[in-house]
Design an enzyme around this catalytic site. Structure first.
Site, PDB file in Angstrom:
ATOM      1  N   TYR A 160      -2.374  -3.733 -24.118  1.00 33.67           N
ATOM      2  CA  TYR A 160      -1.557  -2.970 -23.923  1.00 33.67           C
ATOM      3  C   TYR A 160      -2.032  -1.963 -22.533  1.00 33.67           C
ATOM      4  O   TYR A 160      -1.617  -1.229 -21.979  1.00 33.67           O
ATOM      5  CB  TYR A 160      -1.441  -2.175 -24.943  1.00 33.67           C
ATOM      6  CG  TYR A 160      -0.253  -2.478 -25.868  1.00 33.67           C
ATOM      7  CD1 TYR A 160      -0.974  -4.168 -26.699  1.00 33.67           C
ATOM      8  CD2 TYR A 160       0.640  -1.509 -26.114  1.00 33.67           C
ATOM      9  CE1 TYR A 160       0.284  -4.255 -27.379  1.00 33.67           C
ATOM     10  CE2 TYR A 160       1.288  -2.573 -27.740  1.00 33.67           C
ATOM     11  CZ  TYR A 160       1.161  -3.807 -27.737  1.00 33.67           C
ATOM     12  OH  TYR A 160       1.843  -3.782 -28.995  1.00 33.67           O
ATOM     13  N   LYS A 227      -8.855 -10.844 -33.912  1.00 32.40           N
ATOM     14  CA  LYS A 227      -8.917 -12.339 -34.043  1.00 32.40           C
ATOM     15  C   LYS A 227     -10.073 -12.707 -33.245  1.00 32.40           C
ATOM     16  O   LYS A 227      -9.590 -13.798 -32.482  1.00 32.40           O
ATOM     17  CB  LYS A 227      -7.695 -12.617 -33.530  1.00 32.40           C
ATOM     18  CG  LYS A 227      -6.887 -13.516 -33.382  1.00 32.40           C
ATOM     19  CD  LYS A 227      -6.104 -14.389 -34.666  1.00 32.40           C
ATOM     20  CE  LYS A 227      -6.209 -15.689 -34.280  1.00 32.40           C
ATOM     21  NZ  LYS A 227      -5.785 -16.211 -36.052  1.00 32.40           N
ATOM     22  N   ASP A 281      -5.169 -12.555 -39.222  1.00 30.90           N
ATOM     23  CA  ASP A 281      -3.198 -13.305 -39.629  1.00 30.90           C
ATOM     24  C   ASP A 281      -3.993 -13.752 -41.369  1.00 30.90           C
ATOM     25  O   ASP A 281      -2.247 -13.488 -42.578  1.00 30.90           O
ATOM     26  CB  ASP A 281      -3.765 -14.919 -39.197  1.00 30.90           C
ATOM     27  CG  ASP A 281      -4.748 -15.383 -39.106  1.00 30.90           C
ATOM     28  OD1 ASP A 281      -5.378 -15.175 -39.255  1.00 30.90           O
ATOM     29  OD2 ASP A 281      -4.592 -16.824 -38.065  1.00 30.90           O
ATOM     30  N   ASP A 305      -0.312  -2.714 -33.769  1.00 34.01           N
ATOM     31  CA  ASP A 305       0.538  -2.396 -33.780  1.00 34.01           C
ATOM     32  C   ASP A 305       2.338  -3.088 -34.687  1.00 34.01           C
ATOM     33  O   ASP A 305       2.717  -2.918 -35.122  1.00 34.01           O
ATOM     34  CB  ASP A 305       1.826  -2.468 -32.048  1.00 34.01           C
ATOM     35  CG  ASP A 305       2.599  -2.452 -31.583  1.00 34.01           C
ATOM     36  OD1 ASP A 305       3.379  -1.434 -32.597  1.00 34.01           O
ATOM     37  OD2 ASP A 305       3.292  -2.540 -30.652  1.00 34.01           O
TER      38      ASP A 305
END
Ligand code: NAP
Length: 414
Positions: A160, A227, A281, A305
Site C-alpha cells: 500500500y 505470510k 491464510d 485490510d
C-alpha cells in the site's frame, strides 16, 4: 496560535494539548470533523446527535465537544476546488483528535485516495479496527458473540506504500532491466511492478501500540499475523521484529508463545499478555473456527485490510464496523465503509460505523462514561429491533427506521 486560510475555529472551545506523549483533554475540546460525501452528511448528523447526547447524559453538562467543521472530498472540491485543503490537514494535526465520514475517492487527477493521503501526511501509522458483536444483529455464523477482536493494521507500508509502475512505462522498463540484469531475477518484460517495503521502524511502532493497548485494556493476547513462510524478508521479518520488540520493551509483562510451554507449562501467568503469531491464510480459518481464542491482531497493511472486513462480516458487516487511524499523538476516527452514493440524501443508511468510531474517539479521549453509555444504548436499540434498512432486511420482525430515527431511538435508550 494556528492560522487558517479559510476556517474559523469555534470560539467556545479549548485546544487539546499534549504532554509527554499523553493527551490533555479539556472539558470543551475543539474537535474537527469532516461530514463526508454521499451518505456522509446523513450518518454524520445522526452520529453527532447521539454522541452529544451521550456526553451530556454522562457528565450532566460539565463536558461538551466544540465541533469544528473542516472540508475534504467531493463536497470540498465543489466548493473550494481542492479535494484536501491544507487547512484541513493543519486543523487535524493541531487539534489532535478528529473524526470523518466516508469520502469519494477522486477518479484520475493525481490524488490516489484521500484516506491514504490523510494517513500518510499525518503519519497515522496504526489503523485500529475493533470487531465485536451486538446481540440481535443477523450473522452468517453460529456463535457471532465469540467475536471480540481488535485489529491493529500497519497503515503506511507494504504493497500500500504506493510504489508501483504500470506495464509498458519507461519506469517499469528501467526497474525490470535493473532487476533482471543486476539482481538475477527473471521478470517478464510485460509486467507491472510494485514494491513491498516493510521496515523495522514501521513494524515495531505498530506492534508497540498493539501491546500497549492490550496492557491498558487488560486483553489476553497479541497475535502477529503474517505470510512469512512465503515472503520471508518482509512478512517473516514483521513477525521476527514483533517478537523482538516484545522481548526488548515488554519482557516483564508479556509471554512469548514458545515460552508458554517451555516455562509456564502451557498456563498463562495472570496479568501478562501472550504474544503469538499465525500465518495469514490459517488466520482466516481461525477467526471462523476458533474465534474466542483470539484477541488483538497486529498485521502488515494488506493482511489487515482483508482480515478486518472478513471479521466484520461475521458480526453483521461494514455498516457496523468502526475504525481509527492513530499516530504517535493524533487520532483520526472514521467510518470504514464508503459513501454508498446511491442512498445519498435519503436519511437511510446505518450510522453505526461512524457512531461507533465516535465511541472509539471518546475512549481515546478518556471519556469512558460517555462511550459506555452510547454503546449500551446502541446495543439496546438493535436488540429491540428498531434498525435501519440494512439490518431490517435480514431480521424478522424488525421495524425499519431512517438514520435520524435510529439516532433518536438510541438517544431515548441512553
Ligand atoms: P460503499 O460506499 O461502502 O458501499 C457499498 C455498499 O455497502 C452499499 O451499496 C451498501 O450496500 C453497503 N453500505 C455501505 N455503507 C453502509 C451503511 N452505512 N449502512 C448500510 N449499508 C452500507 O462502497 P462503494 O460503493 O464501492 O464506494 C463508494 C465510494 O466510497 C467510492 O468513491 C469509494 O472510493 C469510496 N470509499 C471511501 C471509503 C472511506 O472514505 N473510508 C472507503 C471505501 C470506499 P447495499 O447496496 O447492499 O445496501
Amino acid at each position: 496560535m494556528v492560522e487558517f486560510r479559510n476556517l474559523t475555529p469555534p470560539e467556545d472551545g479549548q485546544e487539546i494539548k499534549e504532554e509527554g506523549g499523553k493527551l490533555k483533554i479539556p472539558d470543551n475540546p475543539i474537535i474537527p470533523f469532516i461530514e463526508g460525501d454521499g451518505t456522509g452528511p446523513d450518518i454524520w448528523r445522526a452520529s453527532q446527535r447521539v454522541l452529544d447526547a451521550g456526553i451530556d447524559k454522562a457528565y450532566g453538562g460539565k463536558k461538551a465537544i466544540a465541533w469544528f467543521q473542516v472540508m475534504a472530498g467531493e463536497t470540498s472540491f465543489n466548493e473550494t476546488g481542492e479535494w484536501l485543503p491544507e487547512d484541513t490537514l493543519k486543523a487535524i494535526e493541531h487539534y489532535k483528535v478528529a473524526i470523518k465520514g466516508p469520502l469519494t475517492t477522486p477518479v484520475g487527477g493525481g490524488i490516489r485516495s484521500l484516506n491514504v493521503t490523510l494517513r500518510q501526511k499525518l503519519d497515522l501509522y496504526a489503523c485500529v479496527r475493533p470487531v465485536r458483536y451486538f446481540q440481535g444483529v443477523p450473522s452468517p455464523v453460529r456463535s457471532p458473540e465469540q467475536m471480540d477482536m481488535i485489529i491493529f493494521r500497519e497503515n503506511t507500508e507494504d504493497v500500500y506504500a504506493g510504489i508501483e509502475w504500470s506495464e509498458g512505462s519507461n519506469e517499469v522498463k528501467k526497474v525490470i532491466k535493473f532487476l533482471n540484469k543486476k539482481m538475477g531475477t527473471n521478470i517478464r518484460e510485460d509486467s507491472g511492478v510494485g514494491v513491498k517495503p516493510i521496515s523495522i521502524t514501521g513494524t515495531k511502532r505498530l506492534v508497540r501500540k498493539a501491546i500497549q493497548y492490550a496492557l491498558d485494556k487488560n486483553r489476553r493476547s497479541v497475535t502477529l499475523v503474517h505470510k512469512g513462510n512465503i515472503m520471508k524478508f518482509t512478512e517473516g521479518a514483521f513477525r521476527d521484529w514483533g517478537y523482538e520488540l516484545a522481548r526488548e520493551e515488554f519482557a516483564d509483562v508479556t509471554v512469548l508463545e514458545n515460552d508458554l510451554w517451555d516455562k509456564y507449562d502451557g498456563k498463562m501467568p495472570a496479568g501478562k499478555v501472550l504474544i503469538n503469531d499465525r500465518i495469514a491464510d490459517s488466520m482466516f480459518q481461525q477467526v471462523l473456527t476458533r474465534t474466542n481464542e483470539y484477541d488483538i491482531l497486529a498485521t502488515p497493511n494488506l493482511n489487515g485490510d482483508y482480515l478486518s472486513d472478513a471479521c466484520a462480516a461475521q458480526v453483521g458487516g461494514l455498516g457496523m464496523a468502526p475504525g481509527a487511524n492513530i499516530g504517535d499523538v493524533v487520532g483520526l476516527f472514521e467510518a470504514t465503509h464508503g459513501t454508498a452514493p446511491k442512498y445519498a440524501g435519503q436519511d437511510k443508511v446505518n450510522p453505526g460505523s461512524l457512531l461507533l468510531s465516535g465511541v472509539m474517539m471518546l475512549e481515546y479521549m478518556g471519556w469512558k462514561e460517555a462511550a459506555d453509555k452510547v454503546v449500551n444504548a446502541f446495543g439496546v436499540t438493535i436488540k429491540s429491533k428498531v434498525v435501519t434498512y440494512d439490518l431490517a432486511r435480514l431480521m424478522s420482525g424488525a421495524r425499519e427506521v431512517k438514520a435520524s430515527e435510529f439516532a433518536s431511538a438510541i438517544i431515548e435508550n441512553l
